[in-house]
Scaffold this motif. Structure first.
Motif, PDB file in Angstrom:
ATOM      1  N   VAL A 216      -2.717   5.007  10.658  1.00 58.60           N
ATOM      2  CA  VAL A 216      -3.320   6.337  10.529  1.00 58.60           C
ATOM      3  C   VAL A 216      -4.749   6.239   9.994  1.00 58.60           C
ATOM      4  CG1 VAL A 216      -1.051   7.354  10.120  1.00 58.60           C
ATOM      5  CG2 VAL A 216      -2.510   6.820   8.164  1.00 58.60           C
ATOM      6  N   SER A 217      -5.238   5.018   9.805  1.00 67.95           N
ATOM      7  CA  SER A 217      -6.572   4.847   9.227  1.00 67.95           C
ATOM      8  C   SER A 217      -7.651   4.850  10.300  1.00 67.95           C
ATOM      9  CB  SER A 217      -6.632   3.516   8.461  1.00 67.95           C
ATOM     10  OG  SER A 217      -7.971   3.247   8.093  1.00 67.95           O
ATOM     11  N   PRO A 218      -8.780   5.498  10.045  1.00 65.28           N
ATOM     12  CA  PRO A 218      -9.892   5.426  10.987  1.00 65.28           C
ATOM     13  C   PRO A 218     -10.625   4.083  10.919  1.00 65.28           C
ATOM     14  CG  PRO A 218     -10.472   6.821   9.107  1.00 65.28           C
ATOM     15  CD  PRO A 218      -9.048   6.403   8.909  1.00 65.28           C
ATOM     16  N   CYS A 219     -10.307   3.239   9.946  1.00 64.66           N
ATOM     17  CA  CYS A 219     -10.977   1.940   9.834  1.00 64.66           C
ATOM     18  C   CYS A 219     -10.363   0.958  10.832  1.00 64.66           C
ATOM     19  CB  CYS A 219     -10.799   1.357   8.437  1.00 64.66           C
ATOM     20  SG  CYS A 219     -11.523   2.366   7.163  1.00 64.66           S
ATOM     21  N   SER A 220     -11.220   0.173  11.472  1.00 66.53           N
ATOM     22  CA  SER A 220     -10.730  -0.859  12.389  1.00 66.53           C
ATOM     23  C   SER A 220     -10.145  -2.006  11.570  1.00 66.53           C
ATOM     24  CB  SER A 220     -11.878  -1.371  13.245  1.00 66.53           C
ATOM     25  OG  SER A 220     -12.747  -2.145  12.432  1.00 66.53           O
ATOM     26  N   PRO A 221      -9.308  -2.857  12.206  1.00 60.13           N
ATOM     27  CA  PRO A 221      -8.788  -4.036  11.496  1.00 60.13           C
ATOM     28  C   PRO A 221      -9.917  -4.880  10.910  1.00 60.13           C
ATOM     29  CG  PRO A 221      -7.617  -3.725  13.556  1.00 60.13           C
ATOM     30  CD  PRO A 221      -8.730  -2.718  13.560  1.00 60.13           C
ATOM     31  N   GLY A 222     -11.001  -5.021  11.645  1.00 64.94           N
ATOM     32  CA  GLY A 222     -12.124  -5.815  11.135  1.00 64.94           C
ATOM     33  C   GLY A 222     -12.734  -5.200   9.886  1.00 64.94           C
TER      34      GLY A 222
ATOM     35  N   THR B 263       0.826  -1.219   0.000  1.00 62.84           N
ATOM     36  CA  THR B 263       0.000   0.000   0.000  1.00 62.84           C
ATOM     37  C   THR B 263       0.856   1.264   0.000  1.00 62.84           C
ATOM     38  OG1 THR B 263      -0.194  -0.172   2.418  1.00 62.84           O
ATOM     39  CG2 THR B 263      -1.992  -1.079   1.095  1.00 62.84           C
ATOM     40  N   VAL B 264       2.131   1.153   0.398  1.00 64.52           N
ATOM     41  CA  VAL B 264       2.987   2.342   0.436  1.00 64.52           C
ATOM     42  C   VAL B 264       3.288   2.888  -0.963  1.00 64.52           C
ATOM     43  CG1 VAL B 264       5.224   1.183   0.355  1.00 64.52           C
ATOM     44  CG2 VAL B 264       4.995   3.327   1.633  1.00 64.52           C
ATOM     45  N   CYS B 265       3.014   2.090  -1.996  1.00 70.18           N
ATOM     46  CA  CYS B 265       3.267   2.557  -3.371  1.00 70.18           C
ATOM     47  C   CYS B 265       2.336   3.689  -3.780  1.00 70.18           C
ATOM     48  CB  CYS B 265       3.062   1.427  -4.375  1.00 70.18           C
ATOM     49  SG  CYS B 265       4.046  -0.042  -4.089  1.00 70.18           S
ATOM     50  N   LEU B 266       1.185   3.785  -3.107  1.00 69.54           N
ATOM     51  CA  LEU B 266       0.112   4.654  -3.609  1.00 69.54           C
ATOM     52  C   LEU B 266      -0.175   5.820  -2.668  1.00 69.54           C
ATOM     53  CD1 LEU B 266      -2.362   1.811  -4.647  1.00 69.54           C
ATOM     54  CD2 LEU B 266      -0.684   2.974  -6.084  1.00 69.54           C
ATOM     55  N   SER B 267      -0.789   6.845  -3.197  1.00 70.57           N
ATOM     56  CA  SER B 267      -1.250   7.971  -2.379  1.00 70.57           C
ATOM     57  C   SER B 267      -2.632   7.648  -1.810  1.00 70.57           C
ATOM     58  CB  SER B 267      -1.330   9.238  -3.228  1.00 70.57           C
ATOM     59  OG  SER B 267      -2.375   9.124  -4.168  1.00 70.57           O
ATOM     60  N   GLY B 268      -3.108   8.529  -0.919  1.00 71.13           N
ATOM     61  CA  GLY B 268      -4.467   8.384  -0.403  1.00 71.13           C
ATOM     62  C   GLY B 268      -4.560   7.670   0.928  1.00 71.13           C
ATOM     63  N   THR B 269      -5.783   7.400   1.343  1.00 69.92           N
ATOM     64  CA  THR B 269      -6.018   6.653   2.580  1.00 69.92           C
ATOM     65  C   THR B 269      -5.941   5.164   2.270  1.00 69.92           C
ATOM     66  OG1 THR B 269      -8.388   6.436   2.187  1.00 69.92           O
ATOM     67  CG2 THR B 269      -7.646   8.428   3.318  1.00 69.92           C
ATOM     68  N   LEU B 270      -5.916   4.343   3.335  1.00 67.77           N
ATOM     69  CA  LEU B 270      -5.856   2.898   3.134  1.00 67.77           C
ATOM     70  C   LEU B 270      -7.056   2.412   2.306  1.00 67.77           C
ATOM     71  CD1 LEU B 270      -4.477   0.234   3.568  1.00 67.77           C
ATOM     72  CD2 LEU B 270      -5.474   0.116   5.864  1.00 67.77           C
ATOM     73  N   GLU B 271      -8.237   2.934   2.602  1.00 71.99           N
ATOM     74  CA  GLU B 271      -9.413   2.526   1.820  1.00 71.99           C
ATOM     75  C   GLU B 271      -9.258   2.903   0.350  1.00 71.99           C
ATOM     76  OE1 GLU B 271     -11.926   4.670   4.775  1.00 71.99           O
ATOM     77  OE2 GLU B 271     -13.463   3.329   3.967  1.00 71.99           O
ATOM     78  N   GLU B 272      -8.818   4.141   0.104  1.00 64.13           N
ATOM     79  CA  GLU B 272      -8.633   4.584  -1.282  1.00 64.13           C
ATOM     80  C   GLU B 272      -7.612   3.699  -2.000  1.00 64.13           C
ATOM     81  OE1 GLU B 272      -9.658   9.349  -0.536  1.00 64.13           O
ATOM     82  OE2 GLU B 272      -7.569   8.669  -0.594  1.00 64.13           O
ATOM     83  N   LYS B 273      -6.538   3.376  -1.293  1.00 61.27           N
ATOM     84  CA  LYS B 273      -5.498   2.534  -1.890  1.00 61.27           C
ATOM     85  C   LYS B 273      -6.060   1.159  -2.242  1.00 61.27           C
ATOM     86  CE  LYS B 273      -1.971   4.786   0.990  1.00 61.27           C
ATOM     87  NZ  LYS B 273      -0.520   4.797   0.966  1.00 61.27           N
ATOM     88  N   MET B 274      -6.848   0.587  -1.317  1.00 65.57           N
ATOM     89  CA  MET B 274      -7.389  -0.755  -1.555  1.00 65.57           C
ATOM     90  C   MET B 274      -8.341  -0.765  -2.753  1.00 65.57           C
ATOM     91  SD  MET B 274      -7.876  -1.970   2.417  1.00 65.57           S
ATOM     92  CE  MET B 274      -8.618  -3.563   2.053  1.00 65.57           C
ATOM     93  N   HIS B 275      -9.185   0.244  -2.842  1.00 67.84           N
ATOM     94  CA  HIS B 275     -10.076   0.339  -4.006  1.00 67.84           C
ATOM     95  C   HIS B 275      -9.259   0.432  -5.294  1.00 67.84           C
ATOM     96  CE1 HIS B 275     -14.168   0.512  -2.408  1.00 67.84           C
ATOM     97  NE2 HIS B 275     -13.666   1.133  -1.343  1.00 67.84           N
TER      98      HIS B 275
END
Lengths: 626, 626
Positions: free
Chosen positions: B38-44, B7-19
């Protein structure tokens, strides 16, 4: 000290460069051949323009790959040189730079090189021209200034001397003390460059990363000390190849360049006094500047906006007390401990909240202002009424107004008497004691300029820079501070994010004021009660905190509940929180426990990501939010 | 081949990167710890999102500074690891990256490191987790993948294996052939990065300059060959730290990344066939792509504008003949020799003249288009009438339309029959024979992507890049070409010039089409007679030309009179001229004499400066004009 600058330092056409150099106050310039070559102006026109602008044409450069070659190539090289000598006669120039051969030399033979230089000297003499031979750091056989000087000695020709360039000397680690052994009359020219410490090949370092003196890592005052002791009294010239300066506005770059030489001249004078004593005399005259000590604190910070209601609310929620309105202007004063915030609605039509000014406590504001003006800082025009304090102010490179205020024993400020109120609050709990640091975003073109500005005018010292990842790129951060830590300024270059929607980078990056606090947890609890909107810190951060620091579960829970961030090092602990952003401003409250001297660097990415999330939520776009 | 990306390859938030990763077609991702932190999303929530998007969570990374430490620190490190194992259980992940210790190791002792790894393996096993130990290139005691593997062997624990990273192996110059000796079941994970050849410290090189496979200098097909021969069949993952990718749009970067893996997979298959023969079999299945040879020429170039009158005039003045209008569209065809220019006024409201499309002669357009689409190129939607040629087209990263047309023996093109005219001219003198090269300006965010696009889809090969000074900064230029030189494309990154007034960089930089000519001097004379506005070359240029090349005075005068530029190298001579700019387009006419194979690089700064002067004069501003 005579000042000069190579035209390659600046952007624009040759004419534009010359105007910029003259406007910045340089005595002369080096003409970089390429700039002349691509110019529609004839040599005669350039000569006339220089005369009109009062610029001497000090050096024509570079002439390359001359010595150590075959007889056949030597003939070509002399033909090539003679064409340039004729051109220089048209320009009215009498000094040419010759770089040590990097490409065509086949003989590693000092006698041969000297003999060929002697031939060049004879040819040059016929045109009234002298040759300054310089050892390039990557010269094929000659890459050391002492070696170049041995060849000049062997050539023994009155028209052949040397050129010293701090980059070529210091990048190779040669000891500049040997400069003192060179006869002054053989030093035909001197070029100065500073550079950051980078471990890369010298050619790339030289061609892309040079900076003006004071913007890099080298001790150029000591370099200059050796030069002055040698008896040299010619121009001291800047030759800076820098990818950023090549793109930036040439008028600004020229002022930045001139500031670097004025400052270096003073630093050299100070260095020589310290090492050689006050009675030593030199051929070169060195001008000095009004001396200033480091500032002893922040006097105030100013936030400006058309509508400051949200800023006032944040200050109230942080425990600041309203101290009154200015007698004649739509300006308020809010204080807590020694932290003073001016809230300004003057001439702010359409402006979102922004940090407009910083004020520093200095020993003598008039002397400090005089120093800044002599260092080419732009004065901020101020209108004062008869019964108002006259405040000194200059503009920083990013347009922030920098006020120079009188430091007092008890930390009070006389100008606060101009603020009156019927409903001013008495002092409250005052958990906030002062401004801890201020964080300003810098446009990428003005970062090096800003570092030099704060170092030369205010004596703030740069610390090693760091890089912080954000969702829209790496942020480079450079702290400038006083020794005692009473004044700390963090300068950040934000990413370019040109693909992101929204306003231009300069206005889109939030900046912040951090307040020192004696009990951040109590203050945060009070702020929660007062309805403050904290920057929301994700739960994952606290899980990682626990893994790293093994905090007490109750303490960790308290941090998390209050959106407090935590850091710890060998010296002590750091606990802090951020408010939401208003316009381009937010506030931070920090508690330094024991000797903690940092800024919670591991927490900076958490803040940047949370601000990015917040901006997305509020504006529905992915505005950069740093 | 299973594909993955950190995920470090991309900009944005973790969700944005995953999409973005899912949209680009990756099978899985590596979660870079900071992105989760730094993500507001929980591990779940991350686990659910991954399941929803069909992404496997392949690797949690990095865990640092574990082995070779004191007993006391080991206890802390195991505590820290266990917290991460619990987190990984929440995420549903079973593989963690452990980097060799860079900071806290005090024992250079493989047995101790192995014993400590064994303890970690025991702890990990309790959580169903495996550890992939990787030698960082700058590890304190372990910086070589074979050394890391010896420690893994000594640890002899089923939950301890290794991770191979091409950057850490190739940057140190380690021979990747030794990968074949590692038991496949001990290679727990593989990370790939390419990099340009830079001579700088490895840490800076790694953290800022990695690029996707095919965008750098390394032979990753050979690296992959060793890996495939080892019997490895796990994910092949990209871990690219790059300052530009961190800022660019993550959706685009993810597509660029995916393209690099698809291409590498094919290249690896080709390499293995060549070295091991067609009958060799491997555990890893490698997909291939439709094969294409390099294009054999330019089929046409298209200039688009609301009003093309000025473009038509330039073409007429250069000796082009009008060949007719398209039967159904406001589109014209102009030709000279085999050079064809489409002049297009369709859907061009408000558009100034711009290069909109390039067409290449290929063996089989359908196969070439299929290859491009499999390489994630975006198709250009085309509406064809029943009686029209169906042309294949895809979009290049800078939005230029790339047409793939059928090459013919005689250089004709069937689609030209759709252009009809009553007043079409017969062939004239036809001094221009074909398109020599095309020069396209690339936005800085898409430069590496463009290089990979043209290399992977069209088999154009990148040449070493060069830098050209302009009045507004350095221009980086990268030629992509066929072996035989029939197709040459120069990709330029222009300076940022953010301070300069005018429209955004992308639209402000002129691009050009250069025509090959058999007699440029005659053509230039004809063009003068026809009233062509040449780009004016300054007299100073000719004086320097004379000094460098000792040309005959009459010849020099002829060059100067016609604003022709000249270059010479060991192979031959190059004579060329430029037209004035119309919108963002200008034309060049070049004559290559004998074997001259370059582009007149020494003359490029002269052109850039002359265009800068011209833009200033015409527009009264200092618009960048490259």
């Amino acid at each position: 000290m005579r000042t000069s600058i190579a035209t390659v330092c600046l952007s624009g056409t040759l004419e534009e460069k010359m105007h910029a150099c003259a406007n910045a106050g340089f005595d002369g310039i080096e003409i970089f051949e390429q700039d002349l070559l691509v110019s529609p102006c004839s040599p005669g026109e350039i000569r006339s323009l220089a005369a009109e602008l009062g610029l001497s044409l000090d050096l024509y450069q570079p002439f390359r790959d001359f010595e150590g070659v075959t007889e056949e190539l030597l003939a070509d090289n002399l033909y090539r040189a003679e064409a340039k000598f004729r051109l220089m006669n048209e320009l009215g120039m009498d000094l040419m730079l010759l770089c040590s051969n990097v490409a065509t030399a086949i003989h590693d033979d000092d006698d041969l090189a000297a003999a060929q230089l002697r031939q060049l000297g004879d040819l040059a003499a016929g045109y009234g021209i002298r040759i300054a031979y310089e050892a390039l750091a990557w010269g094929r056989f000659v890459n050391d200034f002492e070696h170049a000087m041995r060849i000049v000695d062997l050539a023994a020709h009155p028209n052949i001397g040397t050129c010293l360039d701090s980059f070529h000397i210091l990048s190779r680690g040669w000891d500049p003390a040997a400069i003192e052994k060179i006869p002054a009359e053989k030093i035909f020219f001197v070029q100065l460059a500073d550079a950051p410490e980078l471990s890369m090949d010298i050619l790339s370092w030289s061609r892309h990363y040079r900076v003006f003196p004071g913007e890099g890592a080298w001790e150029l005052d000591k370099f200059m000390g050796h030069l002055v002791r040698s008896g040299y009294n010619g121009p001291v010239s800047l030759e800076i190849f820098n990818d950023v300066f090549r793109q930036a506005d040439e008028e600004r770059t020229a002022v930045d360049a001139m500031r670097s030489l004025i400052w270096l001249e003073e630093q050299t004078s100070v260095h020589l006094q310290e090492t050689d004593g006050p009675d030593a005399t030199y051929v070169m005259e060195l001008a000095t500047l009004p001396q200033v000590a480091e500032p002893t604190g922040f006097n105030f910070a100013e936030v400006k906006a058309e509508d400051t209601e949200q800023v006032q609310q944040l200050l109230r929620q942080l425990g600041f007390a309203f101290r009154g309105r200015h007698r004649t202007k739509p300006v308020q004063l809010w204080t807590q401990g020694r932290a003073r915030i001016i809230v300004n609605e003057q001439q702010a039509r359409g402006l979102e909240p922004t940090i407009a000014a910083l004020a520093f406590d200095v020993e003598d504001p008039l002397i400090a202002a005089s120093r800044a003006l002599q260092l080419k800082a732009e004065a901020v025009p101020r209108q004062s009424q008869a019964n108002e304090a006259v405040l000194q102010a200059v503009k920083a490179p990013d347009s922030t107004e920098v006020f120079l205020c009188e430091a007092t024993e008890d930390g009070t400020a006389a100008w606060t008497e101009e603020f009156v109120s019927d409903d001013a609050a008495g002092p409250g709990q005052e958990l906030i004691t002062r401004i801890d640091h201020v964080n300003l975003a810098q446009p990428w073109q003005h970062f090096d300029e800003s570092v030099l500005f704060y170092e030369s005018t205010l004596s703030l010292a740069p610390r090693p820079s760091t890089e912080v990842p954000s969702p829209v790129g790496l942020v480079r951060s450079q702290v400038m501070r006083t020794d005692d830590g009473q004044v700390r300024l963090a300068l950040n270059i934000a990413p370019l994010v040109m693909e992101r929607p929204g306003p231009s980078a300069a206005s889109a990056y939030p900046q912040h004021i951090a307040f020192a606090c004696s009990d951040v947890m109590t203050l945060a609890r009070n702020a929660v009660a007062g309805g403050l909107e904290f920057l929301k810190i994700p739960a994952n951060y606290y899980a990682d905190l626990q893994a790293r620091f093994r905090l007490e579960p109750e303490y960790l829970a308290a941090l998390q509940e209050l959106n407090l961030l935590y850091d710890r090092d060998e010296a002590g602990e750091f606990v802090h929180f951020y408010t939401a952003t208003v316009g381009s401003v937010f506030f931070e409250v920090v508690e330094r426990r024991h000797g903690y001297d940092g800024y919670g660097a591991p927490n900076a990415p958490v803040r940047l990501a949370a601000q990015y999330e917040l901006a997305k939520r509020i504006r529905g776009t992915r505005l950069p939010s740093l």
